[in-house]
Design a protein around this motif. Structure first.
Motif, short mmCIF file in Angstrom:
data_model
loop_
_atom_site.label_atom_id
_atom_site.label_comp_id
_atom_site.label_asym_id
_atom_site.label_seq_id
_atom_site.Cartn_x
_atom_site.Cartn_y
_atom_site.Cartn_z
N GLU A 165 0.73 -1.22 0.08
CA GLU A 165 -0.14 -0.11 0.00
C GLU A 165 0.84 1.29 -0.22
OE1 GLU A 165 -0.50 -2.63 1.74
OE2 GLU A 165 -2.28 -3.17 0.99
N ASP A 166 2.20 1.15 0.33
CA ASP A 166 2.96 2.38 0.26
C ASP A 166 3.06 2.81 -1.19
OD1 ASP A 166 3.27 2.07 3.07
OD2 ASP A 166 5.28 1.03 3.03
N MET A 167 2.99 2.17 -2.04
CA MET A 167 3.06 2.54 -3.52
C MET A 167 2.17 3.72 -3.70
SD MET A 167 3.25 -0.73 -5.65
CE MET A 167 2.88 0.03 -7.16
N ARG A 168 1.33 3.84 -2.94
CA ARG A 168 0.11 5.02 -3.07
C ARG A 168 0.74 6.17 -2.73
NH1 ARG A 168 -4.46 4.83 0.41
NH2 ARG A 168 -3.40 3.68 1.93
N TRP A 169 1.88 6.42 -2.14
CA TRP A 169 2.38 7.57 -1.79
C TRP A 169 2.70 8.30 -3.06
CZ3 TRP A 169 7.03 5.56 1.67
CH2 TRP A 169 6.53 4.83 2.94
N VAL A 170 3.14 7.61 -4.04
CA VAL A 170 3.61 8.34 -5.18
C VAL A 170 2.98 7.69 -6.35
CG1 VAL A 170 6.06 8.96 -4.33
CG2 VAL A 170 5.75 6.75 -5.21
N GLU A 171 1.57 7.27 -6.62
CA GLU A 171 0.90 6.56 -7.48
C GLU A 171 0.97 7.11 -8.66
OE1 GLU A 171 -2.66 5.91 -5.60
OE2 GLU A 171 -3.59 7.88 -5.90
N LYS A 172 0.91 8.62 -8.84
CA LYS A 172 0.96 9.28 -9.99
C LYS A 172 2.04 9.49 -10.74
CE LYS A 172 -0.49 12.96 -7.76
NZ LYS A 172 -0.91 14.46 -7.70
N GLU A 173 3.33 9.47 -9.98
CA GLU A 173 4.54 9.30 -10.38
C GLU A 173 5.06 8.12 -11.19
OE1 GLU A 173 4.17 13.05 -8.20
OE2 GLU A 173 3.84 10.93 -7.77
N ILE A 174 4.60 7.02 -10.50
CA ILE A 174 4.68 5.60 -11.01
C ILE A 174 4.20 5.34 -12.07
CG2 ILE A 174 4.44 3.31 -10.19
CD1 ILE A 174 6.75 4.23 -8.84
N ASP A 175 2.99 5.84 -12.23
CA ASP A 175 1.80 5.78 -13.18
C ASP A 175 2.83 6.39 -14.43
OD1 ASP A 175 -0.27 4.96 -14.73
OD2 ASP A 175 -0.87 7.04 -14.81
N THR A 176 3.61 7.63 -14.38
CA THR A 176 4.04 8.32 -15.46
C THR A 176 5.18 7.36 -15.79
OG1 THR A 176 3.55 10.53 -14.58
CG2 THR A 176 5.38 10.48 -16.03
N ILE A 177 6.01 6.84 -14.91
CA ILE A 177 7.26 5.96 -15.38
C ILE A 177 6.72 4.82 -16.19
CG2 ILE A 177 9.13 4.62 -14.42
CD1 ILE A 177 9.16 6.73 -12.14
N GLN A 178 5.76 4.13 -15.49
CA GLN A 178 4.81 2.97 -16.21
C GLN A 178 4.68 3.11 -17.72
OE1 GLN A 178 1.23 2.18 -14.68
NE2 GLN A 178 0.77 0.24 -15.87
N LYS A 179 4.32 4.37 -17.89
CA LYS A 179 3.91 4.56 -19.35
C LYS A 179 4.91 4.73 -20.37
CE LYS A 179 -0.38 6.89 -18.09
NZ LYS A 179 -1.11 8.20 -18.06
N ALA A 180 6.13 4.93 -19.64
CA ALA A 180 7.30 5.32 -20.32
C ALA A 180 8.30 3.87 -20.45
CB ALA A 180 8.11 6.41 -19.81
N THR A 181 7.76 2.64 -19.81
CA THR A 181 8.69 1.47 -19.72
C THR A 181 8.91 0.93 -21.12
OG1 THR A 181 6.75 0.30 -19.17
CG2 THR A 181 7.98 1.04 -17.44
N GLY A 182 7.89 1.23 -22.18
CA GLY A 182 8.06 0.67 -23.37
C GLY A 182 9.04 1.59 -24.09
N SER A 183 8.87 2.70 -24.42
CA SER A 183 9.95 3.68 -25.17
C SER A 183 11.28 3.85 -24.61
CB SER A 183 9.20 4.88 -25.29
OG SER A 183 8.97 5.57 -24.07
N HIS A 184 11.43 3.81 -23.20
CA HIS A 184 12.67 4.05 -22.62
C HIS A 184 13.45 2.72 -21.90
CE1 HIS A 184 11.49 8.08 -23.11
NE2 HIS A 184 12.49 8.56 -22.92
#
Length: 658
Positions: free
Chosen positions: A506-525
């Protein structure tokens, strides 16, 4: 009258015949000497040694400061003559840099240095401090040791006591030696204040963040305490045992005003020493230590002035540096918050941060703060001091923004995450819980001071592979770096990996928006994100896995060996729309940390080209482990032969090294 009384005091101590003096010989940092010497031969020889040793002590102090000034001057000039690694790489291209023998030599030397000097040194004594810092301390201590003893003619003089037939004083080089270390203690005082300043002149000259000087500041204080103790003990032996008659001489000596101030200075120095030890800080609390340290240090300098004001050439700069540090700090804070008020006028206005509360009774609640403020953008890796005015206006704490510094419409967004332990953070968590229990939204006023520190991206070349290691709220230090990389054009063959150890999923919820941004770039970067849950029991069957949705972030949960390890080939080929979460906690719920040795070595060895840059933030034990591991990965010989994969460097958040 004051000068005459001082001369009479000195005459009493050194048996000078001031009434028979034909001239007074000035000595910087000491009282004038009467000439010619009309005492017995032994006393005159002793006085020759006292004044000669003192003059050499002042000369050596000058050489000490000339050495420090020369090093700082060359350092500052060098920073401006030679361009940074990143600028040079962008301007000429990384391939050209790789072909440069001079650049390769520089990388080789740096790699060898990290291999031998990066790990912790004698942790039971120096704490979690690198060998490089301890080496600098040893060099400084050796330098001072030499100046403490050279230039003194070691001898003993037996001299008669005036008006006391049959009694003799034993005069020795113990007195000149004691004065010498006293001079050096005074001379080191401005340096100690410089090393402890937040608005650091040293940082401006060298580019080294102010917090990196904390270790030397603390240990230089210990050296001054040792010098002061030896000075006090030596003169006590002289006045209580070697001078006659006793106890008359000792009683008259201890009652003299300059000796009283010396005793006060030594008591204050003892308090400074005790309170600055790790167990002293734990016993009294960091905030009490910090406030008491400020007050005691200034009163100590005043007591030193009362003890021997002839050496105020060292005390005045100390006071000036101290007041400049506080003054600049207040000015920076005032300018940051000087803005339009609601009534249209200009004045001081605190920022208002929205609060998000994450309940965790077992490990301590977490609080996220989000705010906007009109200011210039800071550099990635810098931090601010935050004062939560609803909790206390007398305390501020350093926090690193976890978001990218961007100016939009004249304002910059700030986001912070903190774990409530005790003190101010506990008060803030309770405040957030209380406010949010009454309303769906809550804000709190706060005062920002900063930014402090330096950019962590200055030496990040385009071909560098990036590994970020974070523990708990240490994610705030590395997140902006990852976010900046995924928003830049992708670089071929570059590896980027984030390893984050948290206690609960549940600690992932601290930075869920930022992790989501990184997640979207996993394919390109090609960003690889591994999250290790250390306090929740892992799956009994490591092969079993499931996918779950946590606040718009798709994560893949897997059981894992407690050693963790870096990503396997299978992990690297997983869907770009998932982030792997490994539960490595024991079934009883206690901590099991990822095997950082496998993580770092596996990352460096599996890169295609370019150096490896490791960024770490988290508990002290994690930082120590990463230092040792990065040092073992670094190989100067392989770098010299052109294998840049073994040019592994570490940048860590060392704000809490004190």
């Amino acid at each position: 009258m004051a000068v005459n009384s001082e001369l009479e005091l000195l005459a009493a101590r050194h048996i000078q015949n001031m009434s028979e003096a034909q001239s007074l010989e000035p000595h910087w940092g000491y009282l004038d000497r009467s000439l010619p010497c009309t005492n017995d031969a032994g006393s005159c020889a002793y006085l020759d040694q006292v004044y000669g040793s003192h003059d050499l002590g002042m000369l050596y102090s000058g050489i000490l400061w000339a050495t420090i000034g020369g090093i700082l001057f060359l350092w500052a000039i060098g920073r401006r003559i030679w361009p940074s690694t990143q600028t040079d790489s962008i301007a000429r291209g990384s391939n050209d840099n790789d072909k440069s023998s001079l650049r390769r030599l520089g990388r080789t030397i740096a790699t060898y240095s990290r291999h031998y000097l990066l790990p912790d040194a004698v942790r039971p004594i120096f704490g979690r401090t690198t060998r490089l810092q301890v080496l600098i301390l040893v060099a400084l201590a050796g330098y001072l040791l030499i100046w403490s003893f050279i230039g003194i003619a070691y001898n003993i003089w037996i001299t008669p006591v005036k008006n006391s037939p049959g009694l003799y004083n034993t005069r020795s080089s113990l007195g000149p030696w004691s004065d010498r270390i006293g001079i050096l203690a005074y001379a080191l005082t401005p340096l100690s204040v410089l090393l402890g300043s937040r608005e650091s002149i040293l940082s401006l000259l060298t580019g080294v963040p102010y917090q990196s000087f904390n270790f030397l500041h603390r240990w230089l204080g210990y050296i001054i305490f040792i010098q002061g103790s030896l000075h006090t003990i030596a003169w006590t032996v002289i006045e209580v045992r070697l001078y006659q008659p006793q106890p008359k001489t000792a009683l008259e000596w201890i009652c003299e005003l300059y000796i009283v101030w010396g005793v006060v200075a030594m008591i204050l120095l003892l308090l400074l020493f005790v309170l600055s030890t790790p167990w002293g800080i734990r016993l009294t609390g960091y905030e009490f230590f910090r406030k008491a340290h400020y007050v005691l240090a200034m009163v100590y300098i005043g007591a030193c002035w009362g003890h021997w004001k002839q050496l105020n050439c060292f005390l005045i700069p100390s006071l000036v540096i101290w007041f400049l540090d506080r003054g600049v700090r207040l000015i920076r804070t005032g300018l940051m918050h000087y803005q339009y008020l609601p009534d249209g006028s200009m004045g001081f206005r605190p920022a208002h941060a929205s609060l998000t509360h994450f309940l965790d009774p077992e490990h301590g609640d977490a609080v996220r703060l989000d705010l906007t403020h009109p200011q210039d953008a800071w550099k990635i890796g810098q931090h601010f001091y935050l004062c939560f005015t609803e909790c206390s206006v007398w305390q501020s704490h350093p926090f690193t923004p976890l978001n990218l510094p961007r100016v939009q419409d004249g304002v910059v967004s700030h986001s912070y995450i903190l774990r409530a332990k005790k003190g101010e953070t506990k008060k803030l968590a309770d405040l957030a819980f209380h406010k949010l229990s009454k309303s769906t939204t809550a804000t709190t006023p706060l005062i920002l001071t900063g930014p402090y520190g330096d950019s962590i991206t200055d030496n990040l070349t385009l071909d560098a592979n990036v590994l970020c290691v974070a523990g708990g709220t240490g994610i705030a230090y590395v997140l902006p770096l990852i976010l900046s990389l995924v928003q830049q054009p992708a670089t071929k063959d570059r590896k980027i990996q984030l390893v984050w150890a948290i206690r609960k999923k549940e600690d992932m919820r601290w930075v869920e928006k930022e992790i989501d941004t990184i997640q979207k770039a996993t394919g390109s970067h090609g960003v690889v994100v591994n999250i290790y849950v250390t306090r929740e029991a892992g799956s009994r069957n490591p092969s079993v896995h499931s996918e779950k949705k946590v606040d718009d972030v798709t994560v893949k949960e897997t059981g894992a060996n407690p050693t963790g390890g870096c990503c396997s080939a299978a992990n690297n080929t997983r869907s770009a729309a998932s982030i792997e979460v490994k539960r490595i906690g024991g079934e009883e719920g206690f901590d099991r940390h990822p095997d950082l040795h496998k993580v770092v070595h596996g990352f460096a060895e599996n890169t295609v080209r370019g150096p490896t840059r490791v960024y770490a933030s988290g508990p002290g034990s994690m930082i120590s482990d990463v230092r040792t591991i990065v040092a073992s990965c670094s190989s100067g010989g392989k770098v010299w032969r052109g294998n840049d994969r073994f040019d592994v460097s570490l940048t860590c958040d060392d704000r809490l090294e004190w």
